[in-house]
Design a protein around this motif. Structure first.
Motif, short mmCIF file in Angstrom:
data_model
loop_
_atom_site.label_atom_id
_atom_site.label_comp_id
_atom_site.label_asym_id
_atom_site.label_seq_id
_atom_site.Cartn_x
_atom_site.Cartn_y
_atom_site.Cartn_z
N ALA A 299 -0.35 -9.73 10.84
CA ALA A 299 0.55 -8.58 10.80
C ALA A 299 0.46 -7.87 9.46
O ALA A 299 0.12 -8.47 8.43
CB ALA A 299 1.99 -9.02 11.06
N LEU A 300 0.77 -6.59 9.51
CA LEU A 300 0.97 -5.78 8.32
C LEU A 300 2.42 -5.32 8.30
O LEU A 300 2.87 -4.70 9.26
CB LEU A 300 0.05 -4.56 8.30
CG LEU A 300 0.36 -3.54 7.20
CD1 LEU A 300 -0.04 -4.07 5.83
CD2 LEU A 300 -0.34 -2.20 7.48
N LEU B 160 -6.51 -1.34 7.42
CA LEU B 160 -5.59 -0.32 7.95
C LEU B 160 -4.97 0.48 6.81
O LEU B 160 -4.94 1.72 6.84
CB LEU B 160 -4.50 -0.99 8.79
CG LEU B 160 -3.31 -0.13 9.22
CD1 LEU B 160 -3.76 1.12 9.96
CD2 LEU B 160 -2.35 -0.94 10.08
N VAL B 161 -4.51 -0.21 5.78
CA VAL B 161 -3.93 0.49 4.63
C VAL B 161 -5.01 1.30 3.90
O VAL B 161 -4.78 2.44 3.48
CB VAL B 161 -3.25 -0.51 3.68
CG1 VAL B 161 -2.69 0.21 2.45
CG2 VAL B 161 -2.14 -1.27 4.39
N PRO C 36 -12.75 -3.42 1.16
CA PRO C 36 -12.19 -2.17 1.71
C PRO C 36 -11.89 -1.13 0.63
O PRO C 36 -12.08 0.08 0.85
CB PRO C 36 -10.90 -2.64 2.40
CG PRO C 36 -11.16 -4.08 2.73
CD PRO C 36 -11.96 -4.59 1.58
N TRP C 37 -11.45 -1.59 -0.55
CA TRP C 37 -11.12 -0.65 -1.63
C TRP C 37 -12.38 -0.07 -2.24
O TRP C 37 -12.41 1.09 -2.66
CB TRP C 37 -10.27 -1.35 -2.68
CG TRP C 37 -9.07 -2.01 -2.06
CD1 TRP C 37 -8.77 -3.33 -2.06
CD2 TRP C 37 -8.04 -1.36 -1.31
NE1 TRP C 37 -7.60 -3.56 -1.35
CE2 TRP C 37 -7.14 -2.36 -0.88
CE3 TRP C 37 -7.79 -0.04 -0.95
CZ2 TRP C 37 -6.01 -2.08 -0.11
CZ3 TRP C 37 -6.66 0.25 -0.19
CH2 TRP C 37 -5.80 -0.76 0.23
N PHE D 90 -5.24 4.61 12.70
CA PHE D 90 -6.49 4.03 12.21
C PHE D 90 -7.49 3.94 13.36
O PHE D 90 -8.68 4.23 13.21
CB PHE D 90 -6.19 2.65 11.62
CG PHE D 90 -7.38 1.89 11.12
CD1 PHE D 90 -8.42 2.51 10.47
CD2 PHE D 90 -7.43 0.52 11.29
CE1 PHE D 90 -9.50 1.78 9.99
CE2 PHE D 90 -8.51 -0.22 10.81
CZ PHE D 90 -9.55 0.42 10.17
N ILE D 91 -7.03 3.53 14.55
CA ILE D 91 -7.86 3.40 15.74
C ILE D 91 -7.13 4.08 16.89
O ILE D 91 -5.93 3.89 17.07
CB ILE D 91 -8.12 1.92 16.08
CG1 ILE D 91 -8.97 1.27 14.98
CG2 ILE D 91 -8.82 1.78 17.43
CD1 ILE D 91 -9.18 -0.20 15.17
#
Length: 411
Positions: A240-241, A105-106, A134-135, A254-255
Motif C-alpha cells: 500500500a501507499l 506511483l509517487v 525511480p528518482w 499512474f495507470i
C-alpha cells in the motif's frame, strides 16, 4: 493501534502457527533467517487465501451477486484493517503490489509533473534500489538532480549533513524508515519535521518497519508512506501507499483502465476519486484477503510485543556472533532492527551462504539491492541474517555453530 496484552506470549506456540518452519532442508531442520527478504506466513493467512478461492472467488466492485458482494467486502475489509494498523484514514490508502509500485506511483504521478531543471531530490546512502532508481528516472526526464545524505561509521544518518542538504531547490526527501541491510532505524519523525519546516515533501519507505515495530504514520508527519505485504507475513504482490489527501486529489492517474473511472467517453474520461483513481484493473483480491488476515495476526500478538521479542533475539545474536573469530558486522546503530549484515575474514559472502544452506540455515548473501551502500563499505556483498518473532534462541545457537563449522572449511 495495537492493543496491549496482559499475559506473556508463548512464543513456542506462536512458532507452531508457521507450517514451513517445521520442514527440513538438506536433511537438517530449517533455520529461516531471511525475514527481511520475505516473512513466513502463519496458517491463518494461508487458510484465508484458500477459503477465498474455495468459497468466495469473484471480482470486486463489479457484480451485485452474492460472491461479488462477498469478495468486495473482504477486499475493502482488508483496506480498513491495514488503515487501522497504520493509523491512517482509509480514503488515503492506495492498495498496490508493494513498496516498489508505491514509490513509482509517487515518482511518476507526483514528482514527474512537478519537478523542473534546477530542482533536487534528497536520498540517503542506505536506500534500497526501489527508493533510488525511480528518482533517477524522474531526474533524467525533468533535469532535476539527486543529492545524497551520508552515514557515519555506525551506519547512522549524519543528521547535520542531511539537514544541510535541505536547501530551497529540494522538493522531495525520500528515505527508508529501517535499513534493509544495516537494520538502522532512522528518526523519521524528527527528519520529516525538519523537512516540513522547509516546505519539502517527504516519502518514507516502510518495508522493513511495518512488520517489526508499532507504526503511527499520522505521528510521523510524512507526505507519503509505503509498505509491502509479503514482509508482514502476508502474500506476495500486496502492499500500500499512504498519501495525504491533498496529494491524492492533485495527482493524475499512474495507470489507466477499468475501475479507476467515474465515466468514460471518447471525448474524455472523468476519473474516480483517490485512492481508486490509482487502482486500475483487477487487483490481487485473494492476496489482500490474506494480508487482512496477516494484519489480524500481527495485531493480536501486538506490535510492541513483536518488537520486544525481536530486540531480545538481536541482543542474543550479537553477543553470540561476537565470539566468532574474524567476523565483522556492518551497522551498529544505537536504534536497530533485528538485521545483521556480516562478513567473515577470508570467506566470500556467497560461499558462506551456500555452505550455511547445506546446514539448514537460510540467510541472504549479495548486495541486498543496495549497491551504493556496498560501495560505501568497499565490499561487493555481505551476508545478512534477519530475524523475526518466530525465531528462537536455540536457532541462533545452531546458526553460530554452523557458521563456525563452515568458517573452518573456508579457512
Amino acid at each position: 493501534m495495537n492493543a496491549a496484552h496482559s499475559a506473556p506470549i508463548d512464543w513456542t506456540a506462536v512458532r507452531a502457527d508457521f507450517p514451513v518452519l517445521t520442514r527440513e532442508v538438506h536433511g537438517k531442520p530449517l533455520i529461516y533467517f531471511d525475514s527481511a527478504n520475505t516473512g513466513q506466513k502463519p496458517a491463518s493467512v494461508i487458510e484465508a487465501v484458500d477459503d477465498f478461492y474455495r468459497n468466495h472467488n469473484a471480482n470486486v466492485s463489479r457484480a451485485v451477486h452474492a460472491l461479488g458482494s462477498e469478495a468486495t467486502e473482504a477486499y475493502e475489509g482488508a483496506r480498513a484493517k491495514l488503515a487501522r494498523f497504520l493509523n491512517v484514514r482509509v480514503e488515503e490508502l492506495v492498495l498496490c503490489s508493494g513498496t516498489t509500485f508505491a514509490i513509482n506511483l509517487v515518482a511518476y504521478s507526483w514528482a514527474l509533473p512537478r519537478l523542473r531543471a534546477g530542482d533536487a531530490i534528497v536520498l540517503t546512502r542506505m536506500e534500497h534500489h526501489a527508493n533510488i532508481v525511480p528518482w533517477q528516472l524522474v531526474a533524467q526526464r525533468t533535469g532535476a538532480t539527486i543529492k545524497v545524505a551520508e552515514i557515519d561509521a555506525r551506519g547512522q544518518l549524519d543528521l547535520n549533513q542531511l539537514y544541510s542538504l535541505l536547501t530551497p531547490e529540494v522538493k522531495l526527501l525520500a528515505l527508508t524508515h529501517v535499513s534493509n541491510v544495516l537494520g538502522t532505524v532512522n528518526p523519521v519523525r524528527e527528519i520529516c519535521r525538519e523537512a516540513r519546516k522547509r516546505g519539502i515533501a517527504t516519502l518514507v519507505d516502510g518495508s522493513q518497519a511495518a512488520p517489526h515495530r508499532p507504526l503511527d504514520i499520522a505521528a510521523i508527519g510524512c507526505d507519503f508512506y509505503a509498505v509491502t505485504g509479503h514482509k508482514m507475513s502476508g502474500p506476495t504482490g500486496t502492499g500500500a501507499l499512504w498519501a495525504r489527501r491533498e496529494h491524492l486529489d492533485a495527482m493524475p492517474p499512474f495507470i489507466g483502465g477499468g475501475e479507476m473511472i467515474k465515466e468514460v467517453r471518447f471525448e474524455g474520461t472523468v476519473f474516480a476519486d483517490g485512492p481508486r483513481k490509482f487502482e486500475a484493473g483487477t487487483p490481487n483480491i485473494a492476496g489482500f484477503v490474506g494480508l487482512g488476515a496477516a494484519v489480524d495476526y500481527l495485531s493480536a500478538l501486538g506490535m510492541a510485543h513483536i518488537d520486544a521479542r525481536e530486540q531480545a533475539l538481536l541482543a542474543y545474536a550479537n553477543e553470540a556472533l561476537s565470539q566468532v573469530p574474524g567476523l565483522r558486522i556492518f551497522g551498529q546503530a544505537q536504534e536497530k532492527a533485528a538485521v545483521i549484515s556480516f562478513l567473515v575474514e577470508g570467506a566470500h559472502a556467497h560461499d558462506l551462504a551456500t555452505l550455511l544452506d547445506l546446514e539448514g540455515v537460510a540467510i541472504r548473501s549479495g548486495h541486498h539491492c543496495a549497491h551504493p551502500l556496498m560501495q560505501h563499505f568497499g565490499v561487493p556483498a555481505t551476508c545478512r541474517a534477519s530475524l523475526a518473532f518466530y525465531n528462537t534462541h536455540d536457532e541462533i545457537d545452531a546458526f553460530v555453530a554452523a557458521l563456525n563449522k563452515v568458517r573452518k572449511l573456508l579457512a
